[in-house]
Design a protein around this motif. Structure first.
Motif, PDB file in Angstrom:
ATOM      1  N   LEU A  92      29.734  30.893  23.400  1.00  0.00           N
ATOM      2  CA  LEU A  92      29.420  30.999  25.039  1.00  0.00           C
ATOM      3  C   LEU A  92      30.275  29.061  24.972  1.00  0.00           C
ATOM      4  N   THR A  93      30.274  27.781  24.386  1.00  0.00           N
ATOM      5  CA  THR A  93      31.136  27.088  24.209  1.00  0.00           C
ATOM      6  C   THR A  93      32.466  27.280  24.396  1.00  0.00           C
ATOM      7  N   LEU A  94      33.478  28.152  24.004  1.00  0.00           N
ATOM      8  CA  LEU A  94      34.182  28.466  23.966  1.00  0.00           C
ATOM      9  C   LEU A  94      34.856  29.361  25.055  1.00  0.00           C
ATOM     10  N   LYS A  95      33.796  30.324  25.874  1.00  0.00           N
ATOM     11  CA  LYS A  95      33.935  31.145  26.863  1.00  0.00           C
ATOM     12  C   LYS A  95      34.188  32.526  26.149  1.00  0.00           C
ATOM     13  N   LYS A  96      34.305  32.717  24.800  1.00  0.00           N
ATOM     14  CA  LYS A  96      34.149  33.850  24.643  1.00  0.00           C
ATOM     15  C   LYS A  96      33.817  35.083  25.459  1.00  0.00           C
ATOM     16  N   PRO A  97      35.180  36.088  25.562  1.00  0.00           N
ATOM     17  CA  PRO A  97      34.042  37.080  25.745  1.00  0.00           C
ATOM     18  C   PRO A  97      33.235  37.492  24.824  1.00  0.00           C
ATOM     19  N   ILE A  98      32.075  38.274  25.914  1.00  0.00           N
ATOM     20  CA  ILE A  98      30.380  38.301  24.526  1.00  0.00           C
ATOM     21  C   ILE A  98      30.318  39.445  24.743  1.00  0.00           C
ATOM     22  N   ARG A  99      30.264  40.732  23.424  1.00  0.00           N
ATOM     23  CA  ARG A  99      29.898  41.991  24.430  1.00  0.00           C
ATOM     24  C   ARG A  99      28.677  42.285  23.034  1.00  0.00           C
ATOM     25  N   PRO A 100      27.330  42.313  23.619  1.00  0.00           N
ATOM     26  CA  PRO A 100      26.133  42.432  23.274  1.00  0.00           C
ATOM     27  C   PRO A 100      26.252  44.527  22.646  1.00  0.00           C
ATOM     28  N   VAL A 101      25.324  44.503  21.680  1.00  0.00           N
ATOM     29  CA  VAL A 101      25.908  45.732  20.622  1.00  0.00           C
ATOM     30  C   VAL A 101      23.961  45.665  19.837  1.00  0.00           C
ATOM     31  N   TYR A 102      23.750  46.870  20.347  1.00  0.00           N
ATOM     32  CA  TYR A 102      22.310  47.537  19.452  1.00  0.00           C
ATOM     33  C   TYR A 102      21.562  48.433  19.266  1.00  0.00           C
ATOM     34  N   ASN A 103      21.046  49.031  17.862  1.00  0.00           N
ATOM     35  CA  ASN A 103      21.363  49.600  17.529  1.00  0.00           C
ATOM     36  C   ASN A 103      20.234  51.317  18.272  1.00  0.00           C
ATOM     37  N   ASN A 104      21.157  52.028  18.915  1.00  0.00           N
ATOM     38  CA  ASN A 104      20.730  52.807  20.071  1.00  0.00           C
ATOM     39  C   ASN A 104      19.664  53.408  18.726  1.00  0.00           C
ATOM     40  N   THR A 105      19.447  54.382  16.881  1.00  0.00           N
ATOM     41  CA  THR A 105      19.238  54.856  16.459  1.00  0.00           C
ATOM     42  C   THR A 105      16.794  54.482  16.893  1.00  0.00           C
ATOM     43  N   ALA A 106      17.273  53.386  16.950  1.00  0.00           N
ATOM     44  CA  ALA A 106      15.639  52.387  16.941  1.00  0.00           C
ATOM     45  C   ALA A 106      15.253  51.954  17.547  1.00  0.00           C
ATOM     46  N   TYR A 107      16.092  51.484  18.641  1.00  0.00           N
ATOM     47  CA  TYR A 107      15.583  50.512  20.188  1.00  0.00           C
ATOM     48  C   TYR A 107      16.425  50.896  21.821  1.00  0.00           C
ATOM     49  N   THR A 108      15.825  51.049  22.559  1.00  0.00           N
ATOM     50  CA  THR A 108      16.664  51.719  24.203  1.00  0.00           C
ATOM     51  C   THR A 108      17.351  49.957  25.105  1.00  0.00           C
ATOM     52  N   SER A 109      18.190  50.133  25.357  1.00  0.00           N
ATOM     53  CA  SER A 109      19.138  49.577  25.950  1.00  0.00           C
ATOM     54  C   SER A 109      17.815  48.382  26.119  1.00  0.00           C
ATOM     55  N   ARG A 110      16.643  49.285  27.157  1.00  0.00           N
ATOM     56  CA  ARG A 110      15.744  48.408  27.578  1.00  0.00           C
ATOM     57  C   ARG A 110      14.916  47.121  26.494  1.00  0.00           C
ATOM     58  N   ASP A 111      15.133  47.838  25.452  1.00  0.00           N
ATOM     59  CA  ASP A 111      14.749  46.783  24.081  1.00  0.00           C
ATOM     60  C   ASP A 111      15.036  45.326  23.857  1.00  0.00           C
ATOM     61  N   ALA A 112      16.275  45.811  24.361  1.00  0.00           N
ATOM     62  CA  ALA A 112      18.107  44.891  24.027  1.00  0.00           C
ATOM     63  C   ALA A 112      17.406  44.320  24.787  1.00  0.00           C
ATOM     64  N   LEU A 113      17.494  44.086  25.965  1.00  0.00           N
ATOM     65  CA  LEU A 113      17.317  43.423  26.862  1.00  0.00           C
ATOM     66  C   LEU A 113      15.990  42.629  27.208  1.00  0.00           C
ATOM     67  N   LYS A 114      15.125  42.775  26.750  1.00  0.00           N
ATOM     68  CA  LYS A 114      14.370  41.909  26.195  1.00  0.00           C
ATOM     69  C   LYS A 114      14.345  41.093  25.373  1.00  0.00           C
ATOM     70  N   TRP A 115      14.564  41.163  24.275  1.00  0.00           N
ATOM     71  CA  TRP A 115      15.247  39.807  22.966  1.00  0.00           C
ATOM     72  C   TRP A 115      15.952  39.201  23.530  1.00  0.00           C
ATOM     73  N   ILE A 116      16.719  38.813  24.312  1.00  0.00           N
ATOM     74  CA  ILE A 116      17.509  37.691  25.413  1.00  0.00           C
ATOM     75  C   ILE A 116      16.657  36.672  26.370  1.00  0.00           C
ATOM     76  N   PRO A 117      16.693  35.615  25.061  1.00  0.00           N
ATOM     77  CA  PRO A 117      15.696  34.655  26.201  1.00  0.00           C
ATOM     78  C   PRO A 117      15.738  34.096  27.422  1.00  0.00           C
ATOM     79  N   LYS A 118      15.120  33.633  27.856  1.00  0.00           N
ATOM     80  CA  LYS A 118      15.277  33.429  29.363  1.00  0.00           C
ATOM     81  C   LYS A 118      16.308  32.528  29.756  1.00  0.00           C
ATOM     82  N   GLU A 119      17.069  31.553  29.246  1.00  0.00           N
ATOM     83  CA  GLU A 119      17.987  30.551  29.159  1.00  0.00           C
ATOM     84  C   GLU A 119      18.732  30.966  29.306  1.00  0.00           C
ATOM     85  N   LEU A 120      18.496  32.245  28.396  1.00  0.00           N
ATOM     86  CA  LEU A 120      20.844  33.200  28.163  1.00  0.00           C
ATOM     87  C   LEU A 120      20.327  34.291  29.480  1.00  0.00           C
TER      88      LEU A 120
END
Length: 113
Positions: free
Chosen positions: A55-83
């Protein structure tokens, strides 16, 4: 921006220098940051340091999650409010099955950042 082709990107898990300095250098030299999310991602000091550096270096960020065990809704919940701004990025899924994972990674590499 696209993710670099396989073999041209840095992954801390396979880096020669896995020190904090080595991780920071790897992120600095990378074209983009692939954030492989899990329920405990933001509980890891090293994961937090890496995403902060990207984030500090302003790099493009691509979040990836394991779809075998989780949903995108699950992954969104893991992101803290600050981010919360990371929730605006298109989350991509990767399968645990190796053959499917190879196809998923090709898809991720070809998508614009």
């Amino acid at each position: 921006h696209h993710l670099p082709p396989s073999g041209e990107h840095w992954l801390d898990k396979y880096a020669e220098d896995v020190s904090t300095k080595g991780m920071r250098m790897g992120i600095e030299e990378a074209n983009a940051f692939l954030m492989v999310l899990s329920p405990k991602y933001f509980h890891s000091e090293y994961c937090c340091m890496e995403v902060h550096r990207a984030l500090t270096l302003k790099k493009p960020i691509r979040p990836v999650y394991n779809n075998t065990a989780y949903t995108s809704r699950d992954a969104l919940k893991w992101i803290p409010k600050e981010l919360d701004r990371l929730k605006q990025i298109n989350f991509l899924s990767v399968s645990e099955d190796f053959e499917h994972m190879k196809l998923d990674l090709k898809k991720i590499q070809s998508e614009p950042m």
